[in-house]
Design an enzyme around this catalytic site. Structure first.
Site, PDB file in Angstrom:
ATOM      1  N   LYS A 124       0.831  -1.207   0.000  1.00  0.00           N
ATOM      2  CA  LYS A 124       0.000   0.000   0.000  1.00  0.00           C
ATOM      3  C   LYS A 124       0.864   1.254   0.000  1.00  0.00           C
ATOM      4  CE  LYS A 124      -4.057  -1.810   0.030  1.00  0.00           C
ATOM      5  NZ  LYS A 124      -5.018  -1.707  -1.032  1.00  0.00           N
ATOM      6  N   LYS A 152      -1.926 -10.800  -9.513  1.00  0.00           N
ATOM      7  CA  LYS A 152      -3.209 -11.440  -9.228  1.00  0.00           C
ATOM      8  C   LYS A 152      -4.362 -10.600  -9.742  1.00  0.00           C
ATOM      9  CE  LYS A 152      -4.309  -9.251  -4.887  1.00  0.00           C
ATOM     10  NZ  LYS A 152      -5.088  -9.298  -3.686  1.00  0.00           N
ATOM     11  N   LYS A 172      -9.093  -5.669  -7.730  1.00  0.00           N
ATOM     12  CA  LYS A 172      -9.840  -4.462  -8.067  1.00  0.00           C
ATOM     13  C   LYS A 172      -8.923  -3.282  -8.302  1.00  0.00           C
ATOM     14  CE  LYS A 172     -12.463  -6.096  -4.780  1.00  0.00           C
ATOM     15  NZ  LYS A 172     -13.429  -6.404  -3.724  1.00  0.00           N
TER      16      LYS A 172
HETATM   17  P1  TYM Z   1     -10.439  -8.709  -0.417  1.00  0.00           P
HETATM   18  O1  TYM Z   1     -11.685  -7.926  -0.347  1.00  0.00           O
HETATM   19  O2  TYM Z   1      -9.266  -8.111  -1.116  1.00  0.00           O
HETATM   20  O3  TYM Z   1     -10.719 -10.100  -1.074  1.00  0.00           O
HETATM   21  C1  TYM Z   1     -11.769 -10.918  -0.596  1.00  0.00           C
HETATM   22  C2  TYM Z   1     -11.404 -12.363  -0.707  1.00  0.00           C
HETATM   23  O4  TYM Z   1     -11.095 -12.711  -2.036  1.00  0.00           O
HETATM   24  C3  TYM Z   1      -9.806 -13.288  -2.104  1.00  0.00           C
HETATM   25  N1  TYM Z   1      -9.136 -12.875  -3.349  1.00  0.00           N
HETATM   26  C4  TYM Z   1      -8.495 -13.730  -4.141  1.00  0.00           C
HETATM   27  N2  TYM Z   1      -8.301 -15.059  -4.063  1.00  0.00           N
HETATM   28  C5  TYM Z   1      -7.627 -15.639  -5.075  1.00  0.00           C
HETATM   29  N3  TYM Z   1      -7.122 -14.957  -6.129  1.00  0.00           N
HETATM   30  C6  TYM Z   1      -7.296 -13.625  -6.249  1.00  0.00           C
HETATM   31  N4  TYM Z   1      -6.827 -12.968  -7.302  1.00  0.00           N
HETATM   32  C7  TYM Z   1      -8.005 -12.945  -5.220  1.00  0.00           C
HETATM   33  N5  TYM Z   1      -8.351 -11.648  -5.010  1.00  0.00           N
HETATM   34  C8  TYM Z   1      -9.033 -11.634  -3.842  1.00  0.00           C
HETATM   35  C9  TYM Z   1      -9.050 -12.769  -0.896  1.00  0.00           C
HETATM   36  O5  TYM Z   1      -8.000 -13.624  -0.536  1.00  0.00           O
HETATM   37  C10 TYM Z   1     -10.148 -12.724   0.127  1.00  0.00           C
HETATM   38  O6  TYM Z   1     -10.338 -13.988   0.709  1.00  0.00           O
HETATM   39  N6  TYM Z   1      -8.708  -8.185   4.195  1.00  0.00           N
HETATM   40  C11 TYM Z   1      -9.634  -8.911   3.377  1.00  0.00           C
HETATM   41  C12 TYM Z   1     -11.081  -8.772   3.821  1.00  0.00           C
HETATM   42  C13 TYM Z   1     -11.279  -9.110   5.241  1.00  0.00           C
HETATM   43  C14 TYM Z   1     -11.336 -10.409   5.817  1.00  0.00           C
HETATM   44  C15 TYM Z   1     -11.526 -10.207   7.205  1.00  0.00           C
HETATM   45  C16 TYM Z   1     -11.222 -11.693   5.293  1.00  0.00           C
HETATM   46  C17 TYM Z   1     -11.448  -8.224   6.249  1.00  0.00           C
HETATM   47  N7  TYM Z   1     -11.605  -8.870   7.439  1.00  0.00           N
HETATM   48  C18 TYM Z   1     -11.639 -11.286   8.079  1.00  0.00           C
HETATM   49  C19 TYM Z   1     -11.337 -12.762   6.174  1.00  0.00           C
HETATM   50  C20 TYM Z   1     -11.536 -12.556   7.543  1.00  0.00           C
HETATM   51  C21 TYM Z   1      -9.520  -8.386   1.957  1.00  0.00           C
HETATM   52  O7  TYM Z   1      -9.079  -7.312   1.731  1.00  0.00           O
HETATM   53  O8  TYM Z   1     -10.021  -9.206   1.030  1.00  0.00           O
END
Ligand code: TYM
Length: 333
Positions: free
Chosen positions: A112, A195, A198
């Site tokens: 970030k 990867k 967004k």
């Molecule tokens: P976020 O919103 O970036 O992504 C949500 C979920 O999607 C998965 N993901 C992916 N998996 C495989 N390949 C990809 N290209 C890919 N892009 C996204 C992420 O691994 C995630 O599981 N910090 C987290 C959100 C969060 C969270 C939590 C998750 C907040 N509190 C507590 C679990 C438990 C996040 O930014 O995910």
């Protein structure tokens, strides 16, 4: 007693195939087997300062997409993070024993800093403590996430264990990243590297709600090379990624067909991309239709959020009550 599962997706926009294969696919399988809490991580999305109207709209969109994917509010507890005031309370408590050094070393924080050098706020630094609070608030043991979240899970274990040690309690069990296929998943983007995400630029991600023509355009623009020059050649990154995407959405036969073509040096990327686009469009279509349908039903979506928040708060309140007790926070009246 069923094991407790927690996971969430940030409300920074629509769900893409990475979210689906890394997280949602597991949510769907787990919801009937475990005691599941699935939420929309809207506080986490505030690190990038969205406009108030966009903020609200994005939460609604992700909630609609959760339901459109098949999450069942009668099976899992589905809620919005900011509806649960106990989460920021636990976040505050955990922050007292989260050290700046370990937070600064977190890969996602370093990422970030590179991506938004003008907005390195404390929310970004303490992102792992908020995520730990999300998980520990229900004393979860399994957390279905993609590969990119592995380090955050390690930090959640560190913070939970540290709390237990300092306050001589066994309040928090150890949460582990979970995926049905054992290995955590990383879905690549269409730009040949990294990867699907967004924040990786328009065109890198295929969203579940993308119309077919948009999917075709994005896939046809995916990065390739001039083709293999030797039999059974090892694939370069961009080509490997194209195959990984095909492996996710296409049939086994289709995948093997293009694998063979590649090995025989007969591959035509144009044909492969056309097939991939068709398979992605077919995969996304039922989701897109359901998203459109559910978008119109504000009453139902509102009811799901309300019932989910009520259920989630019961579990959250119990945890915070015990955490306060362990720390020695007692009221004088
Ligand atoms: P976020 O919103 O970036 O992504 C949500 C979920 O999607 C998965 N993901 C992916 N998996 C495989 N390949 C990809 N290209 C890919 N892009 C996204 C992420 O691994 C995630 O599981 N910090 C987290 C959100 C969060 C969270 C939590 C998750 C907040 N509190 C507590 C679990 C438990 C996040 O930014 O995910």
């Amino acid at each position: 007693m069923k094991e407790i599962v927690v996971s969430g997706i940030r409300s920074t926009g629509r769900l893409h195939l990475g979210n689906y294969f890394g997280a949602m696919r597991n949510f769907l399988k787990m919801q009937h087997e475990y005691n599941c809490f699935f939420f929309i991580a809207d506080y986490h999305s505030l690190t990038t300062h969205p406009a108030p109207n966009d903020f609200h709209e994005n939460v609604r969109q992700v909630l609609v997409e959760y339901l459109a994917c098949g999450l069942d509010p009668d099976a899992a507890t589905i809620y919005v993070q900011s509806d649960i005031p106990e989460i920021p309370e636990l976040y505050l408590l955990l922050n007292m024993n989260a050290y700046v050094g370990e937070l600064e070393r977190c890969t996602s924080f370093k990422d970030k800093i590179r991506k938004q050098p003008d907005n390195i706020n404390a929310g970004l630094l303490t992102y792992p403590s908020l995520m730990a609070a999300d998980i520990l608030i229900h004393r979860a043991v399994k957390v279905p996430v993609g590969k990119d979240q592995e380090q955050h899970l390690e930090m959640a274990r560190t913070f939970g264990n540290r709390f237990n040690r300092i306050y001589r309690t066994e309040l928090f069990p150890e949460p582990y990243a979970f995926n049905f296929g054992t290995e955590l998943v990383k879905i690549p983007g269409l730009d040949g590297s990294g990867k699907m995400g967004k924040s990786e630029g328009e065109g890198n991600a295929i969203f579940l709600s993308d119309p077919e023509d948009v999917i075709r355009k994005k896939v046809m623009r995916a990065v390739t090379d001039s083709g293999p020059t030797e039999l059974n050649q090892k694939k370069p990154e961009a080509i490997k990624n194209l195959f990984l995407l095909m492996n996710a959405v296409s049939s086994h036969d289709t995948y093997s067909f293009f694998e063979d073509k590649y090995a025989q040096m007969q591959i035509r990327y144009g044909d492969m991309k056309k097939q991939l686009a068709e398979d992605m469009a077919a995969f996304c279509k039922p989701f897109r239709e359901r998203i459109e349908e559910l978008s119109k039903d504000s009453e139902y979506v509102g009811k799901v959020a309300r019932v989910g928040a009520e259920k989630a708060r019961v579990s959250a309140q119990e945890t915070v009550r015990n955490a306060r007790k362990a720390i020695g926070i007692r009221s004088f009246y």
